[in-house]
Design an enzyme around this catalytic site. Structure first.
Site, short mmCIF file in Angstrom:
data_model
loop_
_atom_site.label_atom_id
_atom_site.label_comp_id
_atom_site.label_asym_id
_atom_site.label_seq_id
_atom_site.Cartn_x
_atom_site.Cartn_y
_atom_site.Cartn_z
CG ASP A 1 -27.88 114.61 -32.23
OD1 ASP A 1 -27.99 115.80 -32.33
OD2 ASP A 1 -27.24 114.12 -31.25
CB SER A 2 -32.46 111.47 -35.95
OG SER A 2 -33.67 111.77 -35.39
#
Ligand code: NAG
Ligand code: NAG
Ligand code: NAG
Ligand code: NAG
Ligand code: NAG
Ligand code: NAG
Ligand code: NAG
Ligand code: NAG
Ligand code: NAG
Ligand code: NAG
Length: 488
Positions: free
Chosen positions: A226-227
């Protein structure tokens, strides 16, 4: 794990009418994005037992293997990241290491079990307890093992996710926890205790009680899911830097830092991988190794190192990392990978209701000259005889190197059938009676669009029914209702 039945009872209280109609009244715990709830998890965490196992079984190259997986990054993006480049100065970069499919979950499953069984989504899956994995191999020689899953709420948690309790952002996810997906771990209390919270890693390190095999999964931020690769690269550097200076950690240790899969589905599924640790000699630091490896090499490498028997699946003929092959007297095969994509899941149990779990190849010999684990042979040998007779006439051949099928008139070779042999030839398998078609929805709303793509087979004539195949979180009617609830 005993708390699980409590969760089941709590669910029963929520759905008494449904339960009354359930003939078996099976309180097998049901997990979804909603169950168990945060308060039930907190209660279970208060009493959860934590496994504490260590051992010192000597291997030919290392006495400890630590595997760390990051997420969804193309080879070039990782190779260009500055923190990973910094780490690479202390290790050997593997420049032809391939993932075996897309999306995440089947890759994790494959790296510990030697197959992904047609899995082609990140749904809630359970693998039946007659299917073995690395734990069975390690147990054979009493080699200690554990997983360390960042922000898993307690050791042995079997739920689908545990989100950040303030922001509700993705944090711990089951799809990145390979061993909990195998029932032969999840239904065995002693084993389940070894699937630990990340904080236990530091307890075990400080107590000099690290196991000899471990699998480390950072949370959904730190692993890059998610990054960005800069976040996962920086996390890797900050996590590993103190360890590289820790003489207890480094002694006779091999670390593998890699990714689950390449990000770009149209490209070859080559991923960046780095070997680190105390066994890397100074003259090999900062070098590259261009031999062909894939996730099955993670299993083949421990087999070679500890001269273990095999699982009869993709581990049989996977290449052993050369630093281990060299000291184990194991040959490395030169493989032409120019046409290896590994960008979809071959047909199998989890994406086609008509396909059974293939028997492992009970006759094969692995790279270190060992036979299949005796306990696996005793469960599967008669099924294997039937299976190998039926696949001999099949027009599909399975290639362990590519982990894909190719149509041809050639019968499968005796060693190739064992690997992920989810052939179109079906055996008399009854699909799980508990199966539901409603799926636990992926918790992961921010997943890239590509991650939701289902691998459709272009290589087989058998019909693929998508991801709904043998999804097994829930039982009977209760399961259907809960699966529907989970879709809120
Ligand atoms: C593993 O441990 C068990 C129980 O202590 C023992 O009986 C067995 O001989 C050990 N196996 C090996 C290969 O050391
Ligand atoms: C699990 O890990 C989190 C954060 O790493 C920590 O806050 C929590 O106390 C741990 N829980 C247990 C039961 O160890
Ligand atoms: C799991 O994720 C879902 C969807 O984001 C969320 O509603 C739920 O609260 C999460 N469960 C836990 C235990 O964190
Ligand atoms: C993941 O863990 C890090 C600490 O290692 C923390 O800063 C971050 O907030 C966590 N991510 C989530 C979504 O909780
Ligand atoms: C449960 O796990 C332990 C430790 O790995 C193992 O010795 C035992 O045989 C397992 N039990 C079953 C029923 O598989
Ligand atoms: C690790 O040890 C080396 C040599 O003693 C030292 O130069 C380096 O600063 C240390 N790194 C860390 C992060 O402690
Ligand atoms: C896999 O890659 C090949 C070659 O680039 C491409 O033709 C195919 O469409 C890809 N498959 C998927 C499912 O992305
Ligand atoms: C393994 O042995 C080969 C042949 O001697 C050598 O070229 C290679 O550098 C060695 N690799 C490692 C990682 O030790
Ligand atoms: C393995 O377990 C599955 C699911 O329970 C079952 O369908 C299959 O027949 C079993 N196979 C063998 C060889 O025990
Ligand atoms: C083999 C390989 O590295 N495949 C691709 C992974 O994705 C990157 C970026 O899209 C490509 O450059 C690679 O060729």
């Amino acid at each position: 794990m005993y708390t699980l039945s409590k969760v089941g009872l709590a669910l029963a209280a929520l759905a008494p009418a449904v339960l009354a109609q359930s003939s078996s009244a099976d309180l097998t715990p049901v997990y979804s994005t909603l169950y168990p709830s945060a308060s039930e998890i907190a209660a279970a965490a208060a009493t959860a037992a934590v496994g504490e196992e260590t051992s010192s079984v000597t291997g030919s190259a290392f006495n400890r293997f630590v595997v760390i997986w990051l997420e969804n990054t193309d080879f070039d993006a990782a190779n260009d990241q500055s923190d990973l480049q910094w780490l690479a100065k202390s290790g050997i970069t593997l420049t032809n290491y391939f993932s075996v499919t897309h999306p995440s979950e089947p890759n994790y499953v494959a790296a510990v079990g030697g197959d992904y069984f047609g899995m082609n989504s990140d749904n809630f899956f359970r693998i039946p307890s007659n299917v073995s994995n690395v734990v069975d191999l390690l147990d054979y020689k009493n080699i200690s093992w554990a997983e360390y899953q960042e922000h898993q709420p307690y050791a042995g948690f079997q739920g689908f996710n545990y989100s950040n309790q303030e922001s509700w952002a993705n944090d711990y996810v089951r799809k990145h926890n390979p061993l909990v997906i195998y029932d032969n771990v999840a239904t065995n209390a002693t084993r389940l205790d070894n699937i630990k919270n990340f904080t236990s890693f530091y307890d075990d390190l400080d107590n000099k009680q690290l196991p000899q095999w471990s699998f480390i999964t950072p949370n959904m931020t730190n692993d890059g899911h998610d990054s960005t690769i800069d976040v996962s690269g920086a996390w890797s550097r900050s996590f590993l830097t103190p360890l590289l200076n820790n003489t207890y950690f480094m002694k006779d240790t091999l670390v593998l830092l890699t990714f689950d899969e390449n990000e770009t589905y149209g490209d070859q599924n080559r991923i960046w991988a780095l070997l680190l640790g105390g066994i890397i000699p100074d003259d090999l630091k900062g070098t590259t190794d261009s031999n062909f490896y894939n996730h099955y090499s993670e299993i083949a490498t421990i087999e070679a190192n500890w001269d273990l028997p095999h699982l009869g699946r993709g581990d049989i003929d996977a290449n052993v990392f050369s630093i281990v092959a060299n000291s184990s007297d194991v040959a490395i095969e030169s493989i032409d990978y120019s046409n290896i994509y590994n960008n979809f899941s071959a047909p199998g149990y989890y994406n086609d209701d008509t396909i059974a779990i293939p028997p492992p190849n009970v006759d094969a010999v692995n790279r270190n000259g060992q036979s299949i684990l005796p306990a696996i042979k005793s469960v599967w040998s008669s099924a294997y005889s039937v299976y190998s007779a039926s696949t001999a006439s099949s027009s599909l051949t399975y290639s362990a190197e590519t982990d894909n099928f190719a149509s041809s008139g050639t019968p499968p070779s005796s060693t190739a059938t064992g690997s992920s042999g989810s052939s179109a030839a079906t055996t008399a398998d009854s699909t799980l009676s508990t199966e539901v078609t409603g799926s636990a929805t992926a918790t992961d709303s921010s997943a890239s669009a590509s991650e939701t793509a289902s691998g459709s087979s272009s290589a087989s004539s058998s019909s693929s029914s998508g991801a709904a195949g043998h999804l097994a979180p829930a039982t009977g009617l209760l399961g259907l209702v809960l699966a529907a609830l989970a879709m809120f």
